[in-house]
Design a protein around this motif. Structure first.
Motif, PDB file in Angstrom:
ATOM      1  N   ILE A 411      21.315  84.951  -6.391  1.00 41.57           N
ATOM      2  CA  ILE A 411      21.804  86.300  -6.794  1.00 41.57           C
ATOM      3  C   ILE A 411      22.538  86.832  -5.732  1.00 41.57           C
ATOM      4  CG2 ILE A 411      21.354  88.632  -7.523  1.00 41.57           C
ATOM      5  CD1 ILE A 411      18.457  87.423  -8.520  1.00 41.57           C
ATOM      6  N   ASN A 412      24.094  87.502  -6.089  1.00 40.77           N
ATOM      7  CA  ASN A 412      25.090  87.811  -4.972  1.00 40.77           C
ATOM      8  C   ASN A 412      25.434  89.285  -5.319  1.00 40.77           C
ATOM      9  OD1 ASN A 412      25.897  85.363  -3.543  1.00 40.77           O
ATOM     10  ND2 ASN A 412      26.076  84.619  -5.800  1.00 40.77           N
ATOM     11  N   LYS A 413      25.408  90.049  -4.278  1.00 44.86           N
ATOM     12  CA  LYS A 413      26.000  91.247  -4.316  1.00 44.86           C
ATOM     13  C   LYS A 413      27.366  91.255  -3.935  1.00 44.86           C
ATOM     14  CE  LYS A 413      25.255  95.782  -1.670  1.00 44.86           C
ATOM     15  NZ  LYS A 413      24.599  96.169  -0.668  1.00 44.86           N
ATOM     16  N   ILE A 414      28.219  91.414  -5.108  1.00 43.99           N
ATOM     17  CA  ILE A 414      29.544  91.277  -5.254  1.00 43.99           C
ATOM     18  C   ILE A 414      30.478  92.391  -4.692  1.00 43.99           C
ATOM     19  CG2 ILE A 414      31.455  90.766  -6.660  1.00 43.99           C
ATOM     20  CD1 ILE A 414      29.086  88.747  -6.877  1.00 43.99           C
ATOM     21  N   GLU A 415      31.255  91.913  -3.574  1.00 42.76           N
ATOM     22  CA  GLU A 415      32.280  92.750  -3.011  1.00 42.76           C
ATOM     23  C   GLU A 415      33.722  92.525  -3.141  1.00 42.76           C
ATOM     24  OE1 GLU A 415      31.310  95.581  -1.618  1.00 42.76           O
ATOM     25  OE2 GLU A 415      29.218  95.209  -1.384  1.00 42.76           O
ATOM     26  N   PRO A 416      34.583  93.324  -3.416  1.00 49.17           N
ATOM     27  CA  PRO A 416      35.806  92.829  -3.824  1.00 49.17           C
ATOM     28  C   PRO A 416      36.781  91.970  -2.888  1.00 49.17           C
ATOM     29  CG  PRO A 416      35.730  95.175  -4.246  1.00 49.17           C
ATOM     30  CD  PRO A 416      34.559  94.663  -3.526  1.00 49.17           C
ATOM     31  N   GLY A 417      37.090  90.788  -3.371  1.00 51.56           N
ATOM     32  CA  GLY A 417      37.933  90.073  -2.592  1.00 51.56           C
ATOM     33  C   GLY A 417      37.190  88.796  -1.660  1.00 51.56           C
ATOM     34  N   LYS A 418      35.908  88.839  -1.754  1.00 48.39           N
ATOM     35  CA  LYS A 418      35.108  88.064  -0.915  1.00 48.39           C
ATOM     36  C   LYS A 418      35.010  86.592  -1.645  1.00 48.39           C
ATOM     37  CE  LYS A 418      33.944  91.449   2.043  1.00 48.39           C
ATOM     38  NZ  LYS A 418      34.337  91.162   3.574  1.00 48.39           N
ATOM     39  N   ILE A 457      20.081  86.984  -2.547  1.00 51.21           N
ATOM     40  CA  ILE A 457      18.815  86.191  -2.866  1.00 51.21           C
ATOM     41  C   ILE A 457      19.049  84.954  -3.019  1.00 51.21           C
ATOM     42  CG2 ILE A 457      16.876  85.950  -4.218  1.00 51.21           C
ATOM     43  CD1 ILE A 457      16.892  88.881  -4.992  1.00 51.21           C
ATOM     44  N   GLN A 458      18.508  83.909  -2.391  1.00 48.59           N
ATOM     45  CA  GLN A 458      18.320  82.338  -2.510  1.00 48.59           C
ATOM     46  C   GLN A 458      17.048  81.858  -3.087  1.00 48.59           C
ATOM     47  OE1 GLN A 458      19.836  80.093   0.722  1.00 48.59           O
ATOM     48  NE2 GLN A 458      18.360  80.653   1.949  1.00 48.59           N
ATOM     49  N   LEU A 492       9.268  83.713 -14.626  1.00 44.97           N
ATOM     50  CA  LEU A 492       9.629  85.143 -14.510  1.00 44.97           C
ATOM     51  C   LEU A 492       9.604  85.693 -13.173  1.00 44.97           C
ATOM     52  CD1 LEU A 492       8.180  86.328 -17.996  1.00 44.97           C
ATOM     53  CD2 LEU A 492      10.382  85.711 -17.569  1.00 44.97           C
ATOM     54  N   PHE A 493      10.914  86.352 -12.753  1.00 40.67           N
ATOM     55  CA  PHE A 493      11.035  86.785 -11.476  1.00 40.67           C
ATOM     56  C   PHE A 493      11.117  88.472 -11.661  1.00 40.67           C
ATOM     57  CE2 PHE A 493      11.835  82.468 -11.183  1.00 40.67           C
ATOM     58  CZ  PHE A 493      11.082  81.986 -10.476  1.00 40.67           C
ATOM     59  N   PHE A 494      10.898  88.844 -10.258  1.00 40.73           N
ATOM     60  CA  PHE A 494      11.423  90.482 -10.085  1.00 40.73           C
ATOM     61  C   PHE A 494      11.794  90.562  -8.776  1.00 40.73           C
ATOM     62  CE2 PHE A 494       7.121  91.440  -9.367  1.00 40.73           C
ATOM     63  CZ  PHE A 494       7.001  92.400  -8.813  1.00 40.73           C
ATOM     64  N   ALA A 495      12.641  91.871  -8.722  1.00 40.61           N
ATOM     65  CA  ALA A 495      13.079  91.946  -7.128  1.00 40.61           C
ATOM     66  C   ALA A 495      13.698  93.324  -7.176  1.00 40.61           C
ATOM     67  CB  ALA A 495      14.072  91.068  -6.415  1.00 40.61           C
ATOM     68  N   ASP A 496      13.719  93.995  -5.979  1.00 38.56           N
ATOM     69  CA  ASP A 496      14.207  95.291  -5.591  1.00 38.56           C
ATOM     70  C   ASP A 496      15.541  95.005  -4.984  1.00 38.56           C
ATOM     71  OD1 ASP A 496      14.930  97.736  -4.835  1.00 38.56           O
ATOM     72  OD2 ASP A 496      13.294  98.615  -4.032  1.00 38.56           O
ATOM     73  N   LEU A 497      16.596  95.320  -5.868  1.00 35.43           N
ATOM     74  CA  LEU A 497      18.005  94.641  -5.374  1.00 35.43           C
ATOM     75  C   LEU A 497      18.580  95.787  -4.209  1.00 35.43           C
ATOM     76  CD1 LEU A 497      19.727  92.760  -8.270  1.00 35.43           C
ATOM     77  CD2 LEU A 497      18.171  92.161  -6.528  1.00 35.43           C
ATOM     78  N   SER A 498      17.888  96.841  -4.345  1.00 33.24           N
ATOM     79  CA  SER A 498      18.244  97.919  -3.367  1.00 33.24           C
ATOM     80  C   SER A 498      18.079  97.853  -1.903  1.00 33.24           C
ATOM     81  CB  SER A 498      17.732  99.394  -3.787  1.00 33.24           C
ATOM     82  OG  SER A 498      16.536  99.473  -3.552  1.00 33.24           O
ATOM     83  N   GLN A 499      17.072  96.811  -1.787  1.00 31.31           N
ATOM     84  CA  GLN A 499      16.753  96.294  -0.421  1.00 31.31           C
ATOM     85  C   GLN A 499      17.728  95.463   0.258  1.00 31.31           C
ATOM     86  OE1 GLN A 499      14.082  98.008   1.144  1.00 31.31           O
ATOM     87  NE2 GLN A 499      14.301  99.175  -0.757  1.00 31.31           N
ATOM     88  N   ASN A 501      16.864  92.868   2.007  1.00 30.78           N
ATOM     89  CA  ASN A 501      16.225  91.442   2.270  1.00 30.78           C
ATOM     90  C   ASN A 501      15.210  91.568   1.031  1.00 30.78           C
ATOM     91  OD1 ASN A 501      17.711  89.989   4.281  1.00 30.78           O
ATOM     92  ND2 ASN A 501      16.662  91.676   5.545  1.00 30.78           N
ATOM     93  N   PRO A 502      15.494  91.655  -0.252  1.00 31.70           N
ATOM     94  CA  PRO A 502      14.760  91.770  -1.471  1.00 31.70           C
ATOM     95  C   PRO A 502      13.492  90.658  -1.324  1.00 31.70           C
ATOM     96  CG  PRO A 502      16.876  91.792  -2.308  1.00 31.70           C
ATOM     97  CD  PRO A 502      17.025  91.340  -0.776  1.00 31.70           C
ATOM     98  N   GLU A 503      12.313  90.962  -1.703  1.00 27.37           N
ATOM     99  CA  GLU A 503      11.025  90.327  -1.865  1.00 27.37           C
ATOM    100  C   GLU A 503      11.267  89.949  -3.236  1.00 27.37           C
ATOM    101  OE1 GLU A 503       6.364  89.778  -1.583  1.00 27.37           O
ATOM    102  OE2 GLU A 503       7.239  91.814  -1.354  1.00 27.37           O
ATOM    103  N   VAL A 504      11.199  88.514  -3.657  1.00 25.02           N
ATOM    104  CA  VAL A 504      11.137  87.971  -4.974  1.00 25.02           C
ATOM    105  C   VAL A 504       9.463  87.754  -5.195  1.00 25.02           C
ATOM    106  CG1 VAL A 504      11.675  86.253  -6.539  1.00 25.02           C
ATOM    107  CG2 VAL A 504      13.265  87.210  -4.915  1.00 25.02           C
ATOM    108  N   GLN A 505       9.062  88.211  -6.448  1.00 23.81           N
ATOM    109  CA  GLN A 505       7.794  87.960  -6.900  1.00 23.81           C
ATOM    110  C   GLN A 505       7.764  87.494  -8.350  1.00 23.81           C
ATOM    111  OE1 GLN A 505       6.228  92.093  -5.371  1.00 23.81           O
ATOM    112  NE2 GLN A 505       4.398  90.506  -4.907  1.00 23.81           N
ATOM    113  N   THR A 506       6.771  86.809  -8.808  1.00 22.47           N
ATOM    114  CA  THR A 506       6.657  86.500 -10.224  1.00 22.47           C
ATOM    115  C   THR A 506       5.956  87.569 -11.165  1.00 22.47           C
ATOM    116  OG1 THR A 506       4.923  85.113  -9.850  1.00 22.47           O
ATOM    117  CG2 THR A 506       6.914  84.055  -9.537  1.00 22.47           C
ATOM    118  N   TRP A 507       6.161  87.451 -12.363  1.00 20.32           N
ATOM    119  CA  TRP A 507       5.313  88.493 -13.203  1.00 20.32           C
ATOM    120  C   TRP A 507       4.998  87.548 -14.462  1.00 20.32           C
ATOM    121  CZ3 TRP A 507       7.781  90.303 -17.883  1.00 20.32           C
ATOM    122  CH2 TRP A 507       9.113  90.101 -17.811  1.00 20.32           C
ATOM    123  N   GLY A 508       4.260  87.892 -15.237  1.00 23.99           N
ATOM    124  CA  GLY A 508       3.967  87.047 -16.484  1.00 23.99           C
ATOM    125  C   GLY A 508       3.758  88.227 -17.664  1.00 23.99           C
ATOM    126  N   VAL A 509       3.579  87.529 -18.908  1.00 17.14           N
ATOM    127  CA  VAL A 509       3.206  88.011 -20.274  1.00 17.14           C
ATOM    128  C   VAL A 509       1.898  87.878 -20.819  1.00 17.14           C
ATOM    129  CG1 VAL A 509       5.829  88.058 -20.445  1.00 17.14           C
ATOM    130  CG2 VAL A 509       4.227  86.492 -21.511  1.00 17.14           C
TER     131      VAL A 509
END
Length: 554
Positions: A411-418, A457-458, A492-499, A501-509
């Motif tokens: 998951i990439n945070k996109i900056e122009p021209g990078k 995120i990788q 299924l995953f989630f993360a707080d992209l405002s951080q 170094n976001p921590e990735v965790q799983t969730w379910g249904v």
């Protein structure tokens, strides 16, 4: 034939080392010249994205396979690999352990499998074991489960467009901007509107574009769509679809020594009556791009949903375009273009402009390379293998998910021209695009010289093998978090992209009050996970397996 015969040479050694008598395999395979030619065409159409005869790629090197494994086993594995896995077949389990995900079955090929076997049998040399395979346990920290479970309810089901899974190939479900009209695609057909939870065919792209093809490959057909933010007044919307290579002259292509397998076509449609339930109007082709395989093409079309009239990117169309499979075919320069080409890029065009390459679109002045000699003015950012989802947070920050080669999802945070690394980086690791795609290496001390922007995120392939982006959750236990997942398994995953170094965790249904896996929910071992959202911000999970859409209860 995605991931056809994922059978590594090390597995062959394990299986046959216990045999005291040398066996000859493939004696019954036809060597008829016409059969071989037919098999070659079938292999190129169905198998070549994942396999070759030089080295392991997404799937293994197939050179010499038919001379090392029983023909009957190969034939049955092509038809139904899951059956072999369920039966605890040693070869099948070796494949699953090494390549992380099972291949789908291809019973529909029928007798054509014999032609493929004939072509495979022309490659006599047993591949050497790859050295320097460094693609295991690259990221030792494992993703933890959050314990969060959200109830889902069946919301809608698309009509079956095939007789076997995937029954309906949806990739996107979003509202027409400013309305509660909810649109969803089936890659084989076109665009539906969901009305009272029932699908009504809005646009039959296949009827309008009879050259369209939706196989082979998971991503072919009507790959994406986007309605203009002023659709209610101008009636404009856009689709991306695939046609066979050479159907028409392309606007963007590559060297003559690389075969054009498919073309991706961007079309503008103009509805006479934007309020009509069935499309009637005109259309025009905006852009046609050559692709060397069925993979990594025009996977995403979108407008910035946060942009208002008067903003600099209002009405500008964002397009995610991958490397078209060119890197894996050893044409790394096509994607490693340093901003001079449009492959492996997120591009942004003005669909109403005229100063683009073919005069059918415009190049926005806000693009980082607009007017720069030797650069592609369409580019926002580049260096992606397969940027399949482009999205923004509420503050206007642009992000993109990128499906990796063999080891890392991003998951990439996109900056122009990078520049985001592909094909000389996969995640935060070095890769040699002229060497083994299974070998990744640590970054060197002089890494800054490469000018790479690394992912936010990788994730390693023991966690997810094909990332798909979702949406930000507006309320409830996951409020403010970005949900995403793994296409094949449905994890299924989630993360707080405002951080930073976001921590990735799983969730379910849960379904009808009981916890359930995604595979059980969709009655298939390949979930083919996608996400959707409606005009009220409700988020949905979707599966191509049965063509069903489930609403999250937040």
């Amino acid at each position: 034939m995605k991931k056809l015969l994922i059978l590594p040479s090390v597995c062959l050694a394990l299986v046959f080392s216990c045999s005291q008598k040398k066996q000859e395999f493939g004696l019954e395979i036809s060597t008829d010249a016409s059969q071989i030619l037919k098999g070659k065409a079938l292999f190129e159409q169905n198998c070549s994205t994942c396999h070759n005869f030089n080295e392991d790629a997404i799937g293994p090197n197939l050179s010499g396979l038919t001379r090392q494994v029983e023909t009957s086993w190969i034939r049955e594995f092509i038809k139904n690999p899951q059956q072999a896995i369920d039966a605890k077949d040693p070869r099948a389990l070796e494949l699953l352990a090494k390549y992380k995900t099972p291949m789908p079955g291809f019973p529909q090929l029928g007798e054509e499998i014999e032609a493929i076997l004939s072509y495979l049998h022309t490659f006599e040399t047993l591949p050497l074991e790859i050295s320097g395979d460094t693609t295991s346990n690259l990221i030792p920290e494992k993703i933890q489960d959050s314990g969060i479970r959200l109830e889902v309810e069946l919301f809608a089901q698309l009509p079956a467009s095939d007789t076997m899974p995937p029954l309906a190939k949806m990739t996107k479900m979003e509202p027409i901007p400013g309305t509660e009209r909810l649109m969803i695609n089936d890659q084989r057909i076109g665009i539906y509107e969901i009305v009272n939870q029932e699908p009504i065919l809005y646009l039959n792209v296949l009827e309008k574009r009879p050259a369209m093809v939706s196989k082979p490959g998971w991503a072919t057909g009507v790959g994406s769509f986007a309605f203009h933010p002023e659709f209610e007044s101008n009636g404009l919307f856009y689709t991306a679809h695939t046609e066979p290579g050479g159907t028409q002259v392309s606007d963007f292509g590559f060297t003559d020594s690389l075969k054009v397998f498919m073309q991706w076509v961007l079309t503008e449609w103009k509805a006479e009556d934007p309020k009509a339930k069935v499309f009637k109007g005109t259309d025009r082709e905006i852009l046609r791009i050559d692709n060397s395989s069925q993979a990594h093409g025009m996977q995403e079309l979108t407008f910035n949903p946060n942009s208002k009239k008067g903003d600099s990117d209002f009405g500008l169309l964002y397009i995610g375009y991958g490397d078209g499979g060119t890197a894996e075919k050893r044409f790394a320069a096509i994607s490693n273009h340093q901003g001079a080409g449009i492959y492996s890029s997120i591009i942004r065009i003005d669909p109403l402009g005229t100063d683009g390459k073919n005069g059918k679109y415009g190049i926005p002045k806000i693009n980082p390379f607009a007017g720069v000699p030797g650069k592609a003015g369409e580019i926002v950012a580049y260096g992606f293998r397969n940027p399949n989802r482009i999205f923004w947070d509420s503050k206007g920050q642009l992000f993109a998910t990128d499906i990796g080669q063999h080891s890392i999802e991003e998951i990439n945070k996109i900056e122009p021209g990078k520049f985001y690394g592909w094909p000389i980086r996969e995640g935060r690791f070095r890769i040699n695009p002229f060497g083994s795609f299974r070998a990744l290496y640590p970054l060197g001390e002089d890494d800054a010289k490469a000018g790479v922007t690394y992912p936010l995120i990788q994730l390693e392939h023991d966690e997810t093998v094909a990332v798909i982006g979702g949406y930000f959750i507006p309320s409830g236990k996951l409020q403010g978090k970005f949900v995403f997942g793994d296409i094949p398994s449905g994890r299924l995953f989630f993360a707080d992209l405002s951080q930073p170094n976001p921590e990735v965790q799983t969730w379910g249904v849960t379904f009808e009050g009981k916890e359930i896996s995604m595979k059980a929910l969709v009655n298939n071992d390949r979930v083919d996970l996608k996400f959707g959202i409606d005009g009220k911000g409700n988020v949905f999970i979707m599966s191509k397996a049965e063509g069903k859409v489930y609403k999250l209860r937040l």
